[in-house]
Design a protein around this motif. Sequence first.
Motif, PDB file in Angstrom:
ATOM      1  N   HIS A  77       0.836  -1.203   0.000  1.00 61.99           N
ATOM      2  CA  HIS A  77       0.000   0.000   0.000  1.00 61.99           C
ATOM      3  C   HIS A  77       0.877   1.260   0.000  1.00 61.99           C
ATOM      4  O   HIS A  77       0.687   2.163  -0.819  1.00 61.99           O
ATOM      5  N   GLU A  78       1.858   1.311   0.900  1.00 59.24           N
ATOM      6  CA  GLU A  78       2.703   2.502   0.969  1.00 59.24           C
ATOM      7  C   GLU A  78       3.592   2.627  -0.266  1.00 59.24           C
ATOM      8  O   GLU A  78       3.854   3.730  -0.754  1.00 59.24           O
ATOM      9  N   HIS A  81       1.757   4.191  -2.973  1.00 57.21           N
ATOM     10  CA  HIS A  81       1.765   5.650  -2.792  1.00 57.21           C
ATOM     11  C   HIS A  81       3.024   6.256  -3.407  1.00 57.21           C
ATOM     12  O   HIS A  81       2.973   7.291  -4.088  1.00 57.21           O
ATOM     13  N   ASP A  87      -4.902   7.386  -1.933  1.00 52.65           N
ATOM     14  CA  ASP A  87      -5.774   6.519  -1.147  1.00 52.65           C
ATOM     15  C   ASP A  87      -7.162   6.465  -1.769  1.00 52.65           C
ATOM     16  O   ASP A  87      -7.646   7.436  -2.350  1.00 52.65           O
ATOM     17  N   TYR A  89      -9.697   5.239   0.330  1.00 53.10           N
ATOM     18  CA  TYR A  89     -10.640   5.282   1.461  1.00 53.10           C
ATOM     19  C   TYR A  89     -10.847   6.730   1.873  1.00 53.10           C
ATOM     20  O   TYR A  89     -10.055   7.613   1.542  1.00 53.10           O
TER      21      TYR A  89
HETATM   22 ZN   LIG Z   1      -2.524   5.149   2.096  1.00 58.10          ZN
END
Ligand SMILES: [Zn+2]
Length: 429
Positions: A77-78, A81, A87, A89
Amino acid sequence: MSSQIPTGLNIDGDSDGYVDNVCFIIDGDPTGWSSLLWPHMWSLYSVSAYINAKRVWTYNFQLQNSTKSSGVGVLCHEMFHSLGAPDLYHYSMDGRHPVYTWGLMEYDSNPPRHMLSYMKFKYGHWIAAIPEITTPGTYTLNPLSSATNNCYKIASPLSATEYFVVEYRKRGTTFENSLPGEGLLVMRINPAYNGNANGPPDEVYIYRPGGTTTLDGTPGSANYNATVGRTAINDTTTNPTSFLTAGGPGGLSISAVGAVGSTISFTVDFPYAGTKALNVTATNAGTSITVTPNDILGHGSGTTDFSRTYLASQVVTLAAPATSGGLSFQKWYLDGAEHAATASTTVTMDAIHTALAAYGLDLGEAVDNTALTWERGPGLVRADDDRLQRRRRRPERPDHTQREYLRHDNRNRPGDAPLVLEDLIRTQL
Ligand SMILES: [Zn+2]
């Protein structure tokens, strides 16, 4: 630490002078979301640090004890990024889940599921282009974990910017085994937004049962397949519809979604192909017009001005009220020509049509508008026409009709030729 990095290692893949990414793993536990001690991606503004003459900039910050439980999910996930992905969410934690556990950038389970095809395309650049379906037919997709034939785009005929993407999610690989279900996912893309963090509105939204512009519905049941009995999405008969960001219909029509197999099949139609718009207006704005039957979106009667969409050659009945704004119904005009002197009439949708309900003075006789002549100038009406003088003395009535036509017409008509009411009406169409 810099001395431990081999000088020959490519740490600046895009040659922008910055180290592409550094991942710090801190010994300890996370504290809370949005605090320092929480896994995150950021840039090293405050320190000038270099590795092999490249500045350290984008970094991932991980807590060792959370990586033990979150595992590679939070690392992925990071890292996504760092590659540019936002993101998906809501930072507001409003209890709504635009993509739920179907996408890495909303949930980072362990092991993680794939990022959505659109995210791979836009931010990862691992999908060069999303092929677009533009003709009706039955199509098949490989699972998203496949390198090829893993997504399609379908334009919304009702939006200049928003569109749809479909992908096939299937268990059976390491990263997809924990999916909440299997089948076709249908998502709406709104390129006006960058991620979903500040949403709604969202850049990416997956359609799910019960989902609306205000309700989350059941995003874990968003998957379409024949086994679960969810095989279609359109704007008239399904839950959910293919609503756009603002809530209006999106014009998508997918049906006959097949069973979960090595591929999944589905049928795409274009219900808007061959449809014609019926624009309904009246000389008095705000006139209620009865329209039957309902159009292809289920919309019928309305208050002028409004528009309905019908299949070509469909016959539509329009019924205007006897009076509107204190004025009496006179005639229906269709595309600028006299159409009917009765308040109820029919229109055959062989083309895009504009129907105008004309209202005027109650003359108490068969109306022959050509007999009413008008003149230019500040007086607007003939001084010797007492019917019109009566009308001028009642300014509380909606009065835009004839006067606006007159002003409009004066811009275009040289000289002092007398105007007739029928011409004036036509100038508006
Ligand atoms: Zn994130």
